[in-house]
Design an enzyme around this catalytic site. Structure first.
Site, PDB file in Angstrom:
ATOM      1  N   ASN A  46       0.833  -1.212   0.000  1.00 22.68           N
ATOM      2  CA  ASN A  46       0.000   0.000   0.000  1.00 22.68           C
ATOM      3  C   ASN A  46       0.868   1.263   0.000  1.00 22.68           C
ATOM      4  OD1 ASN A  46      -2.290  -1.586   0.177  1.00 22.68           O
ATOM      5  ND2 ASN A  46      -2.499  -1.363   2.394  1.00 22.68           N
ATOM      6  N   ALA A 226      -7.718  11.618  12.673  1.00 26.77           N
ATOM      7  CA  ALA A 226      -8.363  12.839  12.180  1.00 26.77           C
ATOM      8  C   ALA A 226      -7.813  14.106  12.842  1.00 26.77           C
ATOM      9  CB  ALA A 226      -9.860  12.747  12.400  1.00 26.77           C
ATOM     10  N   GLY A 228      -4.420  14.787  13.303  1.00 26.11           N
ATOM     11  CA  GLY A 228      -3.261  15.231  12.535  1.00 26.11           C
ATOM     12  C   GLY A 228      -1.998  14.506  12.945  1.00 26.11           C
ATOM     13  N   ASP A 256      -0.858   4.333   5.651  1.00 26.62           N
ATOM     14  CA  ASP A 256      -0.041   3.899   4.502  1.00 26.62           C
ATOM     15  C   ASP A 256       0.112   5.046   3.498  1.00 26.62           C
ATOM     16  OD1 ASP A 256       0.230   1.383   5.589  1.00 26.62           O
ATOM     17  OD2 ASP A 256      -1.466   0.533   4.474  1.00 26.62           O
TER      18      ASP A 256
HETATM   19  P1  ADP Z   1      -3.174   4.654  10.740  1.00 18.88           P
HETATM   20  O1  ADP Z   1      -4.009   4.370   9.533  1.00 18.88           O
HETATM   21  O2  ADP Z   1      -1.785   4.091  10.638  1.00 18.88           O
HETATM   22  O3  ADP Z   1      -3.833   4.358  12.061  1.00 18.88           O
HETATM   23  P2  ADP Z   1      -3.801   7.453  11.201  1.00 18.88           P
HETATM   24  O4  ADP Z   1      -5.218   7.058  11.420  1.00 18.88           O
HETATM   25  O5  ADP Z   1      -3.091   8.127  12.325  1.00 18.88           O
HETATM   26  O6  ADP Z   1      -2.907   6.244  10.701  1.00 18.88           O
HETATM   27  O7  ADP Z   1      -3.789   8.426   9.926  1.00 18.88           O
HETATM   28  C1  ADP Z   1      -2.600   8.872   9.307  1.00 18.88           C
HETATM   29  C2  ADP Z   1      -2.786  10.309   8.841  1.00 18.88           C
HETATM   30  O8  ADP Z   1      -3.855  10.336   7.897  1.00 18.88           O
HETATM   31  C3  ADP Z   1      -3.214  11.290   9.927  1.00 18.88           C
HETATM   32  O9  ADP Z   1      -2.098  11.787  10.633  1.00 18.88           O
HETATM   33  C4  ADP Z   1      -3.931  12.366   9.115  1.00 18.88           C
HETATM   34  O10 ADP Z   1      -3.000  13.281   8.553  1.00 18.88           O
HETATM   35  C5  ADP Z   1      -4.577  11.540   8.002  1.00 18.88           C
HETATM   36  N1  ADP Z   1      -5.976  11.223   8.372  1.00 18.88           N
HETATM   37  C6  ADP Z   1      -6.417  10.158   9.084  1.00 18.88           C
HETATM   38  N2  ADP Z   1      -7.753  10.235   9.276  1.00 18.88           N
HETATM   39  C7  ADP Z   1      -8.161  11.376   8.659  1.00 18.88           C
HETATM   40  C8  ADP Z   1      -9.424  12.041   8.504  1.00 18.88           C
HETATM   41  N3  ADP Z   1     -10.540  11.532   9.033  1.00 18.88           N
HETATM   42  N4  ADP Z   1      -9.449  13.199   7.804  1.00 18.88           N
HETATM   43  C9  ADP Z   1      -8.325  13.729   7.250  1.00 18.88           C
HETATM   44  N5  ADP Z   1      -7.102  13.159   7.372  1.00 18.88           N
HETATM   45  C10 ADP Z   1      -7.020  12.003   8.069  1.00 18.88           C
END
Ligand code: ADP
Length: 307
Positions: A46, A226, A228, A256
């Protein structure tokens, strides 16, 4: 935009087999499903797709079996026009798979069998020596066998390449392993497990980052969904990069997308801060579409965010 320098990603490929049903089956129960989908997955793959689509000069090293599922990988990479010269094949092991069961409330149960990608050999890393030594950016995760990683990092370091670890899925790691990397990119759960500090907000992220920096990592980037991204570099004040407001459809694969985007921006010699902004845009775009690899945005879409 500068000509991108080489990105080397070593990681997993698994076929995602997703079945949706009203409820998740309890042990011993069979439930009737309403929807099935099969597609390319695995964190390494990915991230390689995210990096490739968002403009990176990517080489991806992984391993698949000589079975039916191997064509899911190869067909997808060929349709993307990605290089497959470092996709090795194992005669004895199956291509990795993830069995994903999802219920109506989007709760899931997942069993991942990494298969062939957990038996990447030192010889295969040696075959990739030329690319590893040219790599400006090296990115890996924790879904392959980890014994080959220090060997690969050693080759990248010969040419001062930047090394990034996305420490997923969550698992404890030795200080010596963590210290191989310039940058680590855990999410909140992974940061909590690696540091022993439960990460729930910026304050706890700062404490966790300090623990990880104490273990030898130079730069800690904690992705917080969400909210950041939290950044702490050794010897500097922390910074926070809010997520971009978008219409959220499916957040699987956001991490990813972020890692792939980060590798691309760093390979273009953008500053760390600008690279995080770029990666944040790649991740935000990915959550506006369904799926993991197929939801990764193209460079033209990412550039529109900044125009
Ligand atoms: P993982 O998928 O490894 O758990 P995260 O959920 O922390 O990673 O998401 C990685 C990055 O993707 C976040 O730091 C943010 O920048 C972006 N992101 C995640 N969810 C959202 C969202 N709902 N809206 C906008 N950006 C998002």
């Amino acid at each position: 935009m500068k000509e991108p320098l080489k990105i080397m990603i070593v990681g997993s490929f698994v076929v995602d087999l997703m079945a949706r049903s009203e409820t998740l089956p309890i042990p011993g129960q069979t439930v009737k499903g309403s929807f099935f989908k099969m597609g390319p997955g695995g964190k390494g793959s990915n991230q390689a797709v995210a990096a490739f689509r968002s403009g990176g000069d990517v080489s991806f090293l992984t391993k698949i079996g000589r079975d039916l599922f191997s064509s899911v990988a190869l067909d997808f990479y060929h349709s993307e026009k990605m290089d497959t010269s470092l996709v090795f094949k194992d005669a004895t092991q199956n291509t990795g798979i993830a069995l994903i069961m999802v219920d109506e409330k989007s709760q899931n149960s997942i069993s991942v069998v990494p298969g062939a990608c957990s038996s990447i050999t030192f010889q295969e890393i040696t075959k990739a020596s030329g690319v590893l030594k040219r790599a400006k950016v090296f990115l890996t995760q924790l879904e392959t066998n980890l014994d080959i990683i220090p060997y690969a990092v050693g080759k990248v370091r010969e040419n001062q390449g930047t090394t990034i670890l996305n420490p997923a899925p969550a698992q404890p790691l030795s200080d010596a392993f963590l210290a191989l990397f310039d940058i680590i990119t855990p999410n909140e759960t992974e940061a909590s497990i690696l540091s022993g500090v439960k990460v729930v907000n910026r304050e706890s992220a700062e404490k966790a980052a300090d623990v990880l920096i104490g273990k030898g990592v130079k730069t800690v980037l904690i992705t917080m969904g969400a909210q950041g991204v939290f950044l702490k570099e050794r010897g500097s004040r922390s910074q926070f990069f809010p997520a971009l407001p978008v219409k959220v459809i499916d957040t699987t694969g956001a991490g990813d997308a972020f890692n792939g985007g980060l590798a691309v921006a760093l390979s273009e010699e953008k500053s760390l801060q600008d690279s995080i902004l770029f990666a944040t845009a790649v991740a935000a775009l990915s959550v506006t579409k369904i799926g993991t690899a197929p939801s990764m945005p193209l460079r033209t879409e990412v550039d529109q965010f900044f125009s």
